[in-house]
Write a protein that holds these residues in place. Sequence first.
Motif, PDB file in Angstrom:
ATOM      1  N   ASN A 153      27.138   4.608   0.352  1.00 59.41           N
ATOM      2  CA  ASN A 153      26.437   3.948   1.453  1.00 59.41           C
ATOM      3  C   ASN A 153      25.117   4.653   1.780  1.00 59.41           C
ATOM      4  O   ASN A 153      24.495   4.356   2.771  1.00 59.41           O
ATOM      5  N   MET A 154      24.705   5.615   0.930  1.00 58.24           N
ATOM      6  CA  MET A 154      23.504   6.385   1.242  1.00 58.24           C
ATOM      7  C   MET A 154      22.555   6.426   0.047  1.00 58.24           C
ATOM      8  O   MET A 154      22.960   6.173  -1.079  1.00 58.24           O
TER       9      MET A 154
ATOM     10  N   ASN B  11      17.668   8.644  16.287  1.00 60.13           N
ATOM     11  CA  ASN B  11      17.472  10.081  16.064  1.00 60.13           C
ATOM     12  C   ASN B  11      18.683  10.710  15.400  1.00 60.13           C
ATOM     13  O   ASN B  11      18.556  11.535  14.496  1.00 60.13           O
ATOM     14  N   ILE B  12      19.862  10.315  15.870  1.00 62.18           N
ATOM     15  CA  ILE B  12      21.085  10.915  15.319  1.00 62.18           C
ATOM     16  C   ILE B  12      21.263  10.511  13.863  1.00 62.18           C
ATOM     17  O   ILE B  12      21.503  11.348  12.989  1.00 62.18           O
TER      18      ILE B  12
ATOM     19  N   ARG C 199      15.974  14.838  19.453  1.00 50.28           N
ATOM     20  CA  ARG C 199      14.916  15.196  18.504  1.00 50.28           C
ATOM     21  C   ARG C 199      14.126  16.407  18.992  1.00 50.28           C
ATOM     22  O   ARG C 199      12.902  16.370  19.143  1.00 50.28           O
TER      23      ARG C 199
ATOM     24  N   GLU D  12      14.619  19.153   8.907  1.00 50.00           N
ATOM     25  CA  GLU D  12      14.660  17.959   8.067  1.00 50.00           C
ATOM     26  C   GLU D  12      13.764  18.158   6.853  1.00 50.00           C
ATOM     27  O   GLU D  12      14.124  17.821   5.726  1.00 50.00           O
TER      28      GLU D  12
ATOM     29  N   ARG E 101      23.763  12.159   8.878  1.00 49.29           N
ATOM     30  CA  ARG E 101      24.169  12.165   7.466  1.00 49.29           C
ATOM     31  C   ARG E 101      25.641  12.543   7.359  1.00 49.29           C
ATOM     32  O   ARG E 101      26.362  12.016   6.516  1.00 49.29           O
ATOM     33  N   ALA E 102      26.089  13.462   8.226  1.00 52.47           N
ATOM     34  CA  ALA E 102      27.506  13.846   8.214  1.00 52.47           C
ATOM     35  C   ALA E 102      28.370  12.624   8.536  1.00 52.47           C
ATOM     36  O   ALA E 102      29.391  12.396   7.896  1.00 52.47           O
TER      37      ALA E 102
ATOM     38  N   ASP F 131      19.221   9.719  11.676  1.00 51.88           N
ATOM     39  CA  ASP F 131      18.221  10.297  10.804  1.00 51.88           C
ATOM     40  C   ASP F 131      18.242  11.821  10.867  1.00 51.88           C
ATOM     41  O   ASP F 131      17.203  12.451  10.833  1.00 51.88           O
ATOM     42  N   SER F 132      19.416  12.404  11.012  1.00 54.59           N
ATOM     43  CA  SER F 132      19.479  13.860  11.137  1.00 54.59           C
ATOM     44  C   SER F 132      20.676  14.375  10.360  1.00 54.59           C
ATOM     45  O   SER F 132      21.431  13.608   9.763  1.00 54.59           O
ATOM     46  N   ARG F 133      20.847  15.671  10.411  1.00 53.43           N
ATOM     47  CA  ARG F 133      21.982  16.322   9.771  1.00 53.43           C
ATOM     48  C   ARG F 133      23.297  15.719  10.270  1.00 53.43           C
ATOM     49  O   ARG F 133      24.194  15.426   9.482  1.00 53.43           O
ATOM     50  N   SER F 134      23.396  15.497  11.587  1.00 54.60           N
ATOM     51  CA  SER F 134      24.632  14.938  12.142  1.00 54.60           C
ATOM     52  C   SER F 134      24.865  13.518  11.660  1.00 54.60           C
ATOM     53  O   SER F 134      25.995  13.120  11.390  1.00 54.60           O
TER      54      SER F 134
ATOM     55  N   TRP G 112      17.031   4.726  20.867  1.00 54.42           N
ATOM     56  CA  TRP G 112      16.230   5.879  20.432  1.00 54.42           C
ATOM     57  C   TRP G 112      17.130   7.049  20.031  1.00 54.42           C
ATOM     58  O   TRP G 112      16.963   7.653  18.978  1.00 54.42           O
ATOM     59  N   ILE G 113      18.128   7.315  20.869  1.00 51.49           N
ATOM     60  CA  ILE G 113      19.061   8.407  20.571  1.00 51.49           C
ATOM     61  C   ILE G 113      19.845   8.106  19.290  1.00 51.49           C
ATOM     62  O   ILE G 113      19.999   8.966  18.423  1.00 51.49           O
TER      63      ILE G 113
ATOM     64  N   ARG H  33      27.639   9.400   8.026  1.00 51.09           N
ATOM     65  CA  ARG H  33      27.626   8.456   6.904  1.00 51.09           C
ATOM     66  C   ARG H  33      28.404   9.006   5.719  1.00 51.09           C
ATOM     67  O   ARG H  33      29.064   8.262   4.992  1.00 51.09           O
TER      68      ARG H  33
ATOM     69  N   GLY I  59      33.542  13.989  17.629  1.00 52.04           N
ATOM     70  CA  GLY I  59      32.228  13.947  18.258  1.00 52.04           C
ATOM     71  C   GLY I  59      31.702  12.532  18.404  1.00 52.04           C
ATOM     72  O   GLY I  59      31.251  12.129  19.475  1.00 52.04           O
TER      73      GLY I  59
ATOM     74  N   TYR J 244      28.496   3.447  11.128  1.00 47.41           N
ATOM     75  CA  TYR J 244      28.051   4.646  10.410  1.00 47.41           C
ATOM     76  C   TYR J 244      29.210   5.527   9.979  1.00 47.41           C
ATOM     77  O   TYR J 244      29.316   5.891   8.815  1.00 47.41           O
TER      78      TYR J 244
ATOM     79  N   HIS K  88      24.047  20.633   4.342  1.00 40.45           N
ATOM     80  CA  HIS K  88      24.688  20.719   5.664  1.00 40.45           C
ATOM     81  C   HIS K  88      24.909  22.160   6.112  1.00 40.45           C
ATOM     82  O   HIS K  88      24.615  22.520   7.250  1.00 40.45           O
TER      83      HIS K  88
ATOM     84  N   ARG L 220       8.897   6.158  11.048  1.00 37.59           N
ATOM     85  CA  ARG L 220      10.340   6.174  11.278  1.00 37.59           C
ATOM     86  C   ARG L 220      10.740   5.310  12.468  1.00 37.59           C
ATOM     87  O   ARG L 220      11.785   4.688  12.482  1.00 37.59           O
TER      88      ARG L 220
ATOM     89  N   LEU M 118      24.575  17.792  17.303  1.00 34.91           N
ATOM     90  CA  LEU M 118      24.475  16.413  17.762  1.00 34.91           C
ATOM     91  C   LEU M 118      23.450  16.271  18.888  1.00 34.91           C
ATOM     92  O   LEU M 118      22.635  15.353  18.899  1.00 34.91           O
TER      93      LEU M 118
ATOM     94  N   ALA N 252      19.834  16.826  17.796  1.00 34.81           N
ATOM     95  CA  ALA N 252      19.452  15.690  16.958  1.00 34.81           C
ATOM     96  C   ALA N 252      19.161  14.472  17.830  1.00 34.81           C
ATOM     97  O   ALA N 252      18.169  13.777  17.641  1.00 34.81           O
ATOM     98  N   ALA N 253      20.039  14.222  18.819  1.00 33.00           N
ATOM     99  CA  ALA N 253      19.896  13.051  19.683  1.00 33.00           C
ATOM    100  C   ALA N 253      18.559  13.071  20.412  1.00 33.00           C
ATOM    101  O   ALA N 253      17.904  12.040  20.555  1.00 33.00           O
TER     102      ALA N 253
ATOM    103  N   VAL O 243      22.998  15.801   2.255  1.00 32.58           N
ATOM    104  CA  VAL O 243      24.294  16.154   2.853  1.00 32.58           C
ATOM    105  C   VAL O 243      24.738  17.518   2.336  1.00 32.58           C
ATOM    106  O   VAL O 243      25.337  18.307   3.069  1.00 32.58           O
TER     107      VAL O 243
ATOM    108  N   THR P 165      21.152  22.056  12.987  1.00 31.68           N
ATOM    109  CA  THR P 165      20.987  21.006  13.995  1.00 31.68           C
ATOM    110  C   THR P 165      22.310  20.398  14.452  1.00 31.68           C
ATOM    111  O   THR P 165      23.077  19.895  13.639  1.00 31.68           O
TER     112      THR P 165
ATOM    113  N   LEU Q 152      31.137  10.302  21.760  1.00 33.06           N
ATOM    114  CA  LEU Q 152      29.786   9.808  22.033  1.00 33.06           C
ATOM    115  C   LEU Q 152      29.780   8.294  22.286  1.00 33.06           C
ATOM    116  O   LEU Q 152      29.151   7.812  23.238  1.00 33.06           O
TER     117      LEU Q 152
END
Lengths: 260, 323
Positions: free
Chosen positions: A95-96, B174-175, A120, A128, B182-183, B177-180, B170-171, B185, B207, B50, A107, B3, A114, A117-118, A104, A112, B211
């Motif tokens: 899916n990626m 951001n999530i 930014r 990144e 990707r985790a 498109d980040s390390r979290s 927005w949040i 997905r 988590g 996701y 990691h 983005r 949650l 990241a939320a 990934v 970073t 959320l």
Amino acid sequence: MTTMKLLEVEELTKSFGGVTAIAGLSFDVPPGNVYSVIGPNGAGKTTLFNMLSGIYQPDEGAIRFQSNDIVGIQPHQVAALGVSRTFQNLQMFFNMSVLDNVMVGCHLRTRTGLLSAALRLPGVKREERESREWARQALAMCSLDRYIGHEAGSLPYGVLKRLEIARALAVQPKLLLMDEPAAGLNDTETMEMQALIRRICEAGITVLLVEHNMGLVMQVSDRILVLDYGSRLAEGTPTEIQKDRKVVEAYLGGEVKYAM
Amino acid sequence: MKRLSGFYLLAALVVLLPIIFPDNYYVTVVGVTALLHAILAVGLNLLMGYAGQISLGHAAFFGIGAYTSAILTTRYGWDPWAAIVVGIALTGSIAFLVSRPILRLKGHYLAMATLGLGIIANIVLVQAGDFTGGPDGLGDIPTLSLFGWALDTDLRWYWVMGATMLGTVWIALNIIDSRSGRALRALHGSEVAAEMMGINTTATKTGVFVLAALTASLAGSLFSHQQSFISPDSFSFFFSIELVTMVVLGGMASTYGAVFGAVVLTFLPELLVVFEDFEVMIFGAILMLMMIFLPQGIFVGLQTPFRRRLTRRESPIADTPGE
């Protein structure tokens, strides 16, 4: 420690119901080697890999990686110690994108959470960028640069095999477990895979290899462990293994002949 | 910034609609509900689309938020903002507690467990009449006010709901498109491979579950104060299914898709008002047809061929993978 050992396996045993998959197996993997595990189907090779990576727990015995006991810990904790792996049946994130798949793998090298990241927060962008760069390097090592913008689901099998390795390399492991990397590859792809395994070893990563293609195993390995019914039949350099009577009889059916 | 270009487009749309169509019923009344549904769908999409963890009980968390706000403000005279915060904290704690046993399950089993959770929550709302008002619901819930600016008109609610929806989107972007992200997905793609990449899949699932629940709780509180009357009907199993349909309709694993699905499924019953009795059947039929003909969702399904054409133009060698 008199001899250097990266991985030590001691009296390892695992049964499923009444079937003993691994029976009292012991071996050591020295650092910097390509160490291969061979044996007929059902000899317990994949079971061994699953225990080494924390997916299965052994019934008895010890596994030490750089002197850390890794029995009883979760796969992600094993990964954090520096063990990565590929799978016999591909475990891609279909899916990626190709780049995201390998990212990934970064990691453990990034922090970073949650919340940052939320929102930014400032550090996120830099991380990144770093991850992207590391992923590019891992892709380049596996000659996958040209697929960088593709979706993983759109790629042919041979490419996916290498993508899985790139993802595992992005973890920057000390030990890479490769479960049948050449299975299903054609001759050209197998040659490429052989060169890739050597490159990985030269980059300082110890490789533990399970493979059925004997030509590749004999060419690429420093040492070989032969498994039969979950226990050790023989262990040694490729030349020693090729001359071993027990191996020849049990595994190769009495005739010593290797395809290049 | 490339983005977020879709986000700016969405924000412009939210801002311009009430200016172009002032005092329009479909913008300031149905529109507010659509925005509320979008908040819920975007949150649920993080979990379902996701991370690949289905939830058929999401209305429960929406309900806990709504009822916490309603009860604390009407029965105990709390300040609405304090009630919202308490609602979010309470929902988060409940989600955290149930997530451990529930998220061990996969596929159908997880669906059944979350379904049970939703039904239990609804029964509690109906039965605990002393607190919740039972099936008759709770009324006279005060509206919110922002620094003395009382949210007493539809348009004002539109702005607050719109801002909250945009904040949620927005949040979420951001999530993802980040390390979290990707985790999340990766967890969806292959749990065992995600673990081998060093991702603590149990913690990641917890988590994202929490959320999504927090988002639903916030939406629930806003709903409570905006409606000023709530009853258990709004938090039933059918609403959970409606939310799942929104996510599936727009396209799993697409934040804009979730917004799109929420908007379509909010307006559809308004336009098909004659078929009111068949609403649930129509949702069911949509869900079935989507799964058969366009499993990746309308939004994603229509966007993929377009995007493929764009990438093809950018990299001519990209289409000849391997030999």
